[in-house]
Design a protein around this motif. Sequence first.
Motif, PDB file in Angstrom:
ATOM      1  N   GLY A 291       0.796  -1.218   0.000  1.00 27.29           N
ATOM      2  CA  GLY A 291       0.000   0.000   0.000  1.00 27.29           C
ATOM      3  C   GLY A 291       0.822   1.257   0.000  1.00 27.29           C
ATOM      4  O   GLY A 291       0.278   2.362   0.070  1.00 27.29           O
ATOM      5  N   ARG A 292       2.172   1.132  -0.068  1.00 27.39           N
ATOM      6  CA  ARG A 292       3.022   2.329  -0.120  1.00 27.39           C
ATOM      7  C   ARG A 292       2.939   3.003  -1.485  1.00 27.39           C
ATOM      8  O   ARG A 292       3.376   4.135  -1.648  1.00 27.39           O
ATOM      9  N   MET A 293       2.409   2.305  -2.466  1.00 23.98           N
ATOM     10  CA  MET A 293       2.143   2.872  -3.787  1.00 23.98           C
ATOM     11  C   MET A 293       0.724   2.486  -4.173  1.00 23.98           C
ATOM     12  O   MET A 293       0.158   1.504  -3.675  1.00 23.98           O
ATOM     13  N   ARG A 294       0.155   3.292  -5.072  1.00 19.20           N
ATOM     14  CA  ARG A 294      -1.219   3.064  -5.517  1.00 19.20           C
ATOM     15  C   ARG A 294      -1.258   3.017  -7.033  1.00 19.20           C
ATOM     16  O   ARG A 294      -0.515   3.732  -7.714  1.00 19.20           O
ATOM     17  N   MET A 295      -2.109   2.187  -7.567  1.00 22.27           N
ATOM     18  CA  MET A 295      -2.362   2.180  -9.000  1.00 22.27           C
ATOM     19  C   MET A 295      -3.792   1.744  -9.246  1.00 22.27           C
ATOM     20  O   MET A 295      -4.247   0.741  -8.674  1.00 22.27           O
ATOM     21  N   ALA A 296      -4.508   2.516 -10.050  1.00 18.27           N
ATOM     22  CA  ALA A 296      -5.896   2.176 -10.360  1.00 18.27           C
ATOM     23  C   ALA A 296      -5.940   0.917 -11.211  1.00 18.27           C
ATOM     24  O   ALA A 296      -5.077   0.675 -12.052  1.00 18.27           O
ATOM     25  N   VAL A 297      -6.966   0.113 -10.981  1.00 13.64           N
ATOM     26  CA  VAL A 297      -7.162  -1.120 -11.742  1.00 13.64           C
ATOM     27  C   VAL A 297      -8.462  -0.999 -12.516  1.00 13.64           C
ATOM     28  O   VAL A 297      -9.509  -0.711 -11.938  1.00 13.64           O
ATOM     29  N   ALA A 298      -8.394  -1.202 -13.813  1.00 15.59           N
ATOM     30  CA  ALA A 298      -9.596  -1.101 -14.641  1.00 15.59           C
ATOM     31  C   ALA A 298     -10.492  -2.303 -14.400  1.00 15.59           C
ATOM     32  O   ALA A 298     -10.014  -3.425 -14.274  1.00 15.59           O
ATOM     33  N   PRO A 299     -11.813  -2.083 -14.310  1.00 19.69           N
ATOM     34  CA  PRO A 299     -12.725  -3.222 -14.175  1.00 19.69           C
ATOM     35  C   PRO A 299     -12.562  -4.156 -15.365  1.00 19.69           C
ATOM     36  O   PRO A 299     -12.517  -3.747 -16.501  1.00 19.69           O
ATOM     37  N   ARG A 300     -12.466  -5.457 -15.068  1.00 20.15           N
ATOM     38  CA  ARG A 300     -12.270  -6.422 -16.134  1.00 20.15           C
ATOM     39  C   ARG A 300     -12.821  -7.771 -15.670  1.00 20.15           C
ATOM     40  O   ARG A 300     -12.387  -8.300 -14.648  1.00 20.15           O
ATOM     41  N   ALA A 301     -13.752  -8.306 -16.398  1.00 21.85           N
ATOM     42  CA  ALA A 301     -14.306  -9.614 -16.064  1.00 21.85           C
ATOM     43  C   ALA A 301     -13.548 -10.694 -16.810  1.00 21.85           C
ATOM     44  O   ALA A 301     -13.144 -10.519 -17.948  1.00 21.85           O
ATOM     45  N   VAL A 302     -13.368 -11.832 -16.147  1.00 20.24           N
ATOM     46  CA  VAL A 302     -12.621 -12.925 -16.770  1.00 20.24           C
ATOM     47  C   VAL A 302     -13.262 -13.339 -18.069  1.00 20.24           C
ATOM     48  O   VAL A 302     -12.602 -13.621 -19.057  1.00 20.24           O
ATOM     49  N   GLY A 303     -14.567 -13.391 -18.119  1.00 17.54           N
ATOM     50  CA  GLY A 303     -15.251 -13.847 -19.323  1.00 17.54           C
ATOM     51  C   GLY A 303     -15.311 -12.834 -20.443  1.00 17.54           C
ATOM     52  O   GLY A 303     -15.810 -13.121 -21.518  1.00 17.54           O
ATOM     53  N   ASP A 304     -14.792 -11.618 -20.203  1.00 14.11           N
ATOM     54  CA  ASP A 304     -14.862 -10.583 -21.229  1.00 14.11           C
ATOM     55  C   ASP A 304     -13.709 -10.643 -22.217  1.00 14.11           C
ATOM     56  O   ASP A 304     -13.642  -9.857 -23.145  1.00 14.11           O
ATOM     57  N   GLU A 305     -12.762 -11.575 -22.033  1.00 20.24           N
ATOM     58  CA  GLU A 305     -11.600 -11.616 -22.888  1.00 20.24           C
ATOM     59  C   GLU A 305     -11.956 -12.129 -24.273  1.00 20.24           C
ATOM     60  O   GLU A 305     -12.983 -12.746 -24.495  1.00 20.24           O
ATOM     61  N   ALA A 306     -11.042 -11.876 -25.203  1.00 22.39           N
ATOM     62  CA  ALA A 306     -11.269 -12.266 -26.585  1.00 22.39           C
ATOM     63  C   ALA A 306     -11.263 -13.778 -26.733  1.00 22.39           C
ATOM     64  O   ALA A 306     -10.730 -14.517 -25.905  1.00 22.39           O
ATOM     65  N   ASP A 307     -11.874 -14.251 -27.822  1.00 31.44           N
ATOM     66  CA  ASP A 307     -11.930 -15.666 -28.104  1.00 31.44           C
ATOM     67  C   ASP A 307     -10.536 -16.221 -28.342  1.00 31.44           C
ATOM     68  O   ASP A 307      -9.634 -15.544 -28.835  1.00 31.44           O
ATOM     69  N   GLN A 308     -10.358 -17.507 -28.009  1.00 36.08           N
ATOM     70  CA  GLN A 308      -9.083 -18.170 -28.246  1.00 36.08           C
ATOM     71  C   GLN A 308      -8.831 -18.353 -29.742  1.00 36.08           C
ATOM     72  O   GLN A 308      -7.692 -18.295 -30.198  1.00 36.08           O
ATOM     73  N   TYR A 309      -9.903 -18.554 -30.516  1.00 39.14           N
ATOM     74  CA  TYR A 309      -9.769 -18.815 -31.943  1.00 39.14           C
ATOM     75  C   TYR A 309     -10.358 -17.649 -32.749  1.00 39.14           C
ATOM     76  O   TYR A 309     -11.445 -17.159 -32.441  1.00 39.14           O
ATOM     77  N   LEU A 310      -9.613 -17.237 -33.760  1.00 35.17           N
ATOM     78  CA  LEU A 310      -9.984 -16.058 -34.537  1.00 35.17           C
ATOM     79  C   LEU A 310     -10.118 -16.406 -36.013  1.00 35.17           C
ATOM     80  O   LEU A 310      -9.359 -17.224 -36.544  1.00 35.17           O
ATOM     81  N   GLY A 311     -11.081 -15.756 -36.665  1.00 40.06           N
ATOM     82  CA  GLY A 311     -11.171 -15.847 -38.108  1.00 40.06           C
ATOM     83  C   GLY A 311      -9.974 -15.174 -38.752  1.00 40.06           C
ATOM     84  O   GLY A 311      -9.253 -14.411 -38.098  1.00 40.06           O
ATOM     85  N   ALA A 312      -9.770 -15.404 -40.039  1.00 41.57           N
ATOM     86  CA  ALA A 312      -8.579 -14.909 -40.728  1.00 41.57           C
ATOM     87  C   ALA A 312      -8.431 -13.395 -40.593  1.00 41.57           C
ATOM     88  O   ALA A 312      -7.331 -12.887 -40.338  1.00 41.57           O
ATOM     89  N   GLY A 313      -9.523 -12.650 -40.757  1.00 41.98           N
ATOM     90  CA  GLY A 313      -9.453 -11.192 -40.676  1.00 41.98           C
ATOM     91  C   GLY A 313      -9.073 -10.705 -39.297  1.00 41.98           C
ATOM     92  O   GLY A 313      -8.197  -9.844 -39.145  1.00 41.98           O
ATOM     93  N   ASP A 314      -9.729 -11.245 -38.259  1.00 41.92           N
ATOM     94  CA  ASP A 314      -9.417 -10.841 -36.891  1.00 41.92           C
ATOM     95  C   ASP A 314      -8.018 -11.289 -36.488  1.00 41.92           C
ATOM     96  O   ASP A 314      -7.309 -10.583 -35.764  1.00 41.92           O
ATOM     97  N   PHE A 315      -7.632 -12.475 -36.950  1.00 38.37           N
ATOM     98  CA  PHE A 315      -6.295 -12.977 -36.646  1.00 38.37           C
ATOM     99  C   PHE A 315      -5.239 -12.044 -37.250  1.00 38.37           C
ATOM    100  O   PHE A 315      -4.259 -11.684 -36.593  1.00 38.37           O
ATOM    101  N   ALA A 316      -5.450 -11.655 -38.505  1.00 38.56           N
ATOM    102  CA  ALA A 316      -4.513 -10.754 -39.176  1.00 38.56           C
ATOM    103  C   ALA A 316      -4.434  -9.417 -38.456  1.00 38.56           C
ATOM    104  O   ALA A 316      -3.340  -8.873 -38.242  1.00 38.56           O
TER     105      ALA A 316
END
Length: 251
Positions: free
Chosen positions: A120-145
């Motif tokens: 607690g001697r330093m502070r840093m804000a943490v952005a709200p982030r849900a585990v399930g909000d992450e991108a898919d493991q597999y991407l179509g060619a366009g998104d992958f590129a």
Amino acid sequence: MSELRAIASPEPDPTHVAPAADLGTDDSLEGTWPHALSHEPMLRVSDVLAQVQAEFPALSTSKLRFLDNNGLVTPFRTTSGYRQYSPADVERLRFVLRQQRDQYQPLGVIAGHLEALDSGRMRMAVAPRAVGDEADQYLGAGDFAASAGVETDLVEQLDDAGLLTQSVPGRYDRRWLPLATAAQAYLSSGGDLRTLKSLVSSARREADRADAMGQPDKMRGRAGAAEDAANEFAEASIAVFSASVRGQVSR
């Protein structure tokens, strides 16, 4: 999520660490930073890579192991030796990687920042982030590129050459993003596809050897030790290749 929103700024700077030396150590804090996120180990290494590689395409299992061995991001170990990460571990990992990439901080300095954040001697804000909000493991060619920073034509070219394979019909695994990025750099620097295929084939043979190094431990039920043995051999192979190329170029 309400507890997290209470400490998070609307658009926090993920690289900014605010000094709070005048506050002293906060004895009410328990565990390690970020304190407001879950520390329950629920994510496999593959899950962590899927969540973080979009921002850090070069992140690998070897890098995770390196950070673990140096005490910066230390996940839970199962009885079989597998690493399991918590949401807090993933945010801690992002902090370390951003400090390296954006602030050019050495590991010793980053470790000091983490100790200060833990107490607690330093502070840093943490952005709200849900585990399930992450991108898919597999991407179509366009998104992958787009994620790899290359043209879709290159993805198709690498696929036709057998250098990329579709993990599910029409979609590519995120773990191959660094390969697409590296292939683009190689070809743009004057390399040709035929030589690129030779390099990738050699790398795959070394990967097979690395897996073989872990087989004795795997057969004894020591999966974590098997993973470590394979990664150690892989890193040694990478070091030999890199040293050989650099040594010849610098003659």
